[in-house]
Design a protein around this motif. Structure first.
Motif, mmCIF file in Angstrom:
data_model
loop_
_atom_site.group_PDB
_atom_site.id
_atom_site.type_symbol
_atom_site.label_atom_id
_atom_site.label_comp_id
_atom_site.label_asym_id
_atom_site.label_seq_id
_atom_site.Cartn_x
_atom_site.Cartn_y
_atom_site.Cartn_z
ATOM 1 N N MET A 52 0.817 -1.206 0.000
ATOM 2 C CA MET A 52 0.000 0.000 0.000
ATOM 3 C C MET A 52 0.856 1.263 0.000
ATOM 4 S SD MET A 52 -3.158 -1.018 2.461
ATOM 5 C CE MET A 52 -4.030 0.436 1.863
ATOM 6 N N ARG A 53 0.284 2.315 -0.567
ATOM 7 C CA ARG A 53 0.893 3.637 -0.528
ATOM 8 C C ARG A 53 -0.188 4.632 -0.124
ATOM 9 N NH1 ARG A 53 4.122 0.354 -0.986
ATOM 10 N NH2 ARG A 53 5.925 0.220 -2.391
ATOM 11 N N VAL A 54 0.167 5.561 0.731
ATOM 12 C CA VAL A 54 -0.795 6.587 1.143
ATOM 13 C C VAL A 54 -0.163 7.967 0.980
ATOM 14 C CG1 VAL A 54 -2.009 5.070 2.749
ATOM 15 C CG2 VAL A 54 -0.117 6.453 3.571
ATOM 16 N N TRP A 55 -1.020 8.933 0.678
ATOM 17 C CA TRP A 55 -0.638 10.342 0.611
ATOM 18 C C TRP A 55 -1.470 11.083 1.651
ATOM 19 C CZ3 TRP A 55 -0.456 7.058 -3.390
ATOM 20 C CH2 TRP A 55 0.630 7.129 -4.267
ATOM 21 N N SER A 56 -0.856 12.042 2.329
ATOM 22 C CA SER A 56 -1.530 12.730 3.427
ATOM 23 C C SER A 56 -1.373 14.237 3.330
ATOM 24 C CB SER A 56 -0.966 12.259 4.776
ATOM 25 O OG SER A 56 -1.156 10.870 4.946
ATOM 26 N N ALA A 65 -3.601 3.875 -2.170
ATOM 27 C CA ALA A 65 -3.368 3.069 -3.362
ATOM 28 C C ALA A 65 -2.821 1.703 -2.973
ATOM 29 C CB ALA A 65 -2.405 3.767 -4.316
ATOM 30 N N LEU A 66 -3.083 0.728 -3.836
ATOM 31 C CA LEU A 66 -2.618 -0.639 -3.652
ATOM 32 C C LEU A 66 -1.795 -1.038 -4.860
ATOM 33 C CD1 LEU A 66 -2.788 -3.431 -2.138
ATOM 34 C CD2 LEU A 66 -4.763 -3.918 -3.619
ATOM 35 N N LEU A 67 -0.545 -1.444 -4.613
ATOM 36 C CA LEU A 67 0.284 -2.015 -5.680
ATOM 37 C C LEU A 67 -0.150 -3.454 -5.876
ATOM 38 C CD1 LEU A 67 3.894 -0.652 -5.074
ATOM 39 C CD2 LEU A 67 2.655 -0.619 -7.254
ATOM 40 N N ASP A 68 -1.048 -3.667 -6.806
ATOM 41 C CA ASP A 68 -1.602 -4.993 -7.078
ATOM 42 C C ASP A 68 -0.709 -5.687 -8.104
ATOM 43 O OD1 ASP A 68 -3.233 -7.148 -7.035
ATOM 44 O OD2 ASP A 68 -5.045 -6.103 -7.679
ATOM 45 N N ASP A 71 3.540 -3.554 -11.275
ATOM 46 C CA ASP A 71 3.313 -2.512 -12.279
ATOM 47 C C ASP A 71 1.853 -2.086 -12.404
ATOM 48 O OD1 ASP A 71 2.367 -4.828 -13.380
ATOM 49 O OD2 ASP A 71 3.604 -4.777 -15.190
ATOM 50 N N LEU A 72 1.033 -2.347 -11.358
ATOM 51 C CA LEU A 72 -0.361 -1.887 -11.350
ATOM 52 C C LEU A 72 -0.652 -1.233 -10.016
ATOM 53 C CD1 LEU A 72 -3.272 -1.644 -12.345
ATOM 54 C CD2 LEU A 72 -3.663 -3.996 -11.537
ATOM 55 N N LEU A 73 -1.037 0.045 -10.064
ATOM 56 C CA LEU A 73 -1.375 0.814 -8.866
ATOM 57 C C LEU A 73 -2.847 1.170 -8.931
ATOM 58 C CD1 LEU A 73 0.077 2.028 -6.345
ATOM 59 C CD2 LEU A 73 0.161 4.192 -7.611
ATOM 60 N N ARG A 74 -3.606 0.761 -7.910
ATOM 61 C CA ARG A 74 -5.051 0.958 -7.885
ATOM 62 C C ARG A 74 -5.404 1.990 -6.818
ATOM 63 N NH1 ARG A 74 -7.928 -4.557 -7.251
ATOM 64 N NH2 ARG A 74 -9.644 -3.269 -8.019
ATOM 65 N N PHE A 75 -6.121 3.043 -7.202
ATOM 66 C CA PHE A 75 -6.301 4.231 -6.375
ATOM 67 C C PHE A 75 -7.717 4.415 -5.848
ATOM 68 C CE2 PHE A 75 -2.364 6.208 -7.807
ATOM 69 C CZ PHE A 75 -2.056 7.020 -6.730
ATOM 70 N N ALA A 76 -7.787 5.097 -4.706
ATOM 71 C CA ALA A 76 -8.967 5.841 -4.283
ATOM 72 C C ALA A 76 -8.463 7.158 -3.717
ATOM 73 C CB ALA A 76 -9.773 5.092 -3.229
ATOM 74 N N ILE A 77 -9.157 8.223 -4.056
ATOM 75 C CA ILE A 77 -8.811 9.559 -3.571
ATOM 76 C C ILE A 77 -10.012 10.126 -2.839
ATOM 77 C CG2 ILE A 77 -8.274 11.920 -4.321
ATOM 78 C CD1 ILE A 77 -6.571 10.749 -6.535
ATOM 79 N N THR A 99 12.681 6.723 -7.476
ATOM 80 C CA THR A 99 13.226 6.773 -6.109
ATOM 81 C C THR A 99 12.154 7.027 -5.053
ATOM 82 O OG1 THR A 99 13.677 9.163 -6.133
ATOM 83 C CG2 THR A 99 15.359 7.708 -7.080
ATOM 84 N N ALA A 100 10.904 7.258 -5.500
ATOM 85 C CA ALA A 100 9.824 7.585 -4.561
ATOM 86 C C ALA A 100 9.199 6.353 -3.930
ATOM 87 C CB ALA A 100 8.749 8.405 -5.263
ATOM 88 N N GLY A 101 9.578 5.160 -4.391
ATOM 89 C CA GLY A 101 9.087 3.943 -3.775
ATOM 90 C C GLY A 101 7.731 3.478 -4.250
ATOM 91 N N VAL A 102 7.325 3.904 -5.442
ATOM 92 C CA VAL A 102 6.046 3.444 -5.989
ATOM 93 C C VAL A 102 6.307 2.463 -7.123
ATOM 94 C CG1 VAL A 102 3.830 4.096 -6.969
ATOM 95 C CG2 VAL A 102 4.956 5.622 -5.328
ATOM 96 N N PHE A 103 6.756 2.965 -8.276
ATOM 97 C CA PHE A 103 7.055 2.117 -9.425
ATOM 98 C C PHE A 103 8.555 2.054 -9.682
ATOM 99 C CE2 PHE A 103 2.704 3.331 -11.247
ATOM 100 C CZ PHE A 103 2.166 2.082 -11.015
ATOM 101 N N GLU A 104 8.989 0.903 -10.175
ATOM 102 C CA GLU A 104 10.305 0.805 -10.777
ATOM 103 C C GLU A 104 10.237 1.411 -12.179
ATOM 104 O OE1 GLU A 104 13.050 -0.366 -9.374
ATOM 105 O OE2 GLU A 104 12.057 -0.908 -7.490
#
Length: 295
Positions: A52-56, A65-68, A71-77, A99-104
């Protein structure tokens, strides 16, 4: 100023689930749902938190978001911030920065339904629309007529038949015993994660008592949309109407759990799945697309 993406601690999962549930609305998009986290939890709570990734905004979570997969990030905002250009810019920068830790580096896909500002920002940065999906909903304001076939609610440790039908529905090949054991263990792991309590595991049997179709349903709280994820019919029992029977049974179960509607999203190219839900009384919303970045 919005904080960069971060990976939550597993101790935060229950709070994240409550926040995400509060963002579900019958008039809103079919975005990431607590049930998606429940289904992912077959990998265990620690793996779910790691994906999981969260923004605050200060102490307030504004995007989840969920890294499913890698290479697939699934969001709710947060629905109040779907038009927030500043948040969209922050997220777009993070998903584009290795370098942000989401996608390669390389190809990637983002599912961001209803996130209008994020879609505009991704397009500016070179992301392109991907394959279309069809959101489907069934109102649960009225009772759902169900078949007299046997519908079981399965306990996690007794999911061997459920798992075998699911494997047949989505793989169509004989299931290795080791994989069967691993899948059942996964349901037990999900039961220990904080997203399982609003879920039900359902199994449909035919007149000969054979397991023919499966589903799992997930509530997001009373008077909020519930999710069907997944639903499938075994290969040898397709074309007999069991998919529609299972869909109605799933919707009826969500109604019993207090959900206001039953929701699901199918690939538009999967015309059989879309037709099954329509036959079960679901109504299709306009198609939506993911966002794709090529390598």
């Amino acid at each position: 100023m919005y904080a960069n993406a971060r990976t939550p601690d597993r101790r935060e999962l229950e709070h994240i689930g409550r926040v995400l549930g509060g963002w579900q609305d019958d008039d809103g998009p079919l975005h990431l749902h607590p049930g998606d986290l429940g289904w992912y939890s077959l990998r265990g709570a620690a793996a779910t938190a790691a994906a999981m990734r969260v923004w605050s905004d200060a102490d307030t979570i504004v995007a989840i978001a969920l890294l499913d997969g890698p290479d697939l990030l699934r969001f709710a905002i947060d629905p109040a911030r779907c038009q927030d250009a500043s948040l969209a810019s922050r997220i777009s920068a993070d998903v584009g920065d290795a370098t942000a830790g989401v996608f390669e580096p390389g190809s990637a896909t983002i599912e961001a339904r209803g996130a209008a500002a994020l879609g505009e920002e991704l397009m500016k940065r070179g992301w392109e629309p991907d394959e279309p999906w069809t959101p489907l909903r069934r109102s649960l304001a009225e009772p759902v007529e169900v078949s007299n076939l046997r519908i079981e609610t399965v306990e996690p440790e007794r999911t061997a038949e459920w798992v075998s039908v699911h494997w047949s529905a989505f793989r169509g090949t004989p299931m290795p015993h080791k994989r069967l054991r691993s899948f059942v263990d996964g349901w037990c792991a999900a039961a220990d994660a904080p997203f399982f309590s609003p879920g039900r595991i359902l199994l449909l049997r035919d007149e000969q008592d054979r397991p023919v179709a499966v589903s799992a349903v997930w509530s997001s709280g009373a008077a909020r949309p519930g999710l069907i994820e997944p639903l499938g019919v075994s290969q040898e029992h397709r074309g007999l109407g069991y998919g529609a029977v299972m869909s109605r049974a799933a919707a009826a179960t969500l109604r019993e759990m207090g959900s206001s509607s039953a929701t699901v999203c199918a690939e538009s190219s999967n015309v059989g799945a879309v037709a099954t839900y329509l036959a079960a009384g679901f109504v299709a919303d306009p198609e939506v697309t993911d966002w794709r970045r090529d390598a």
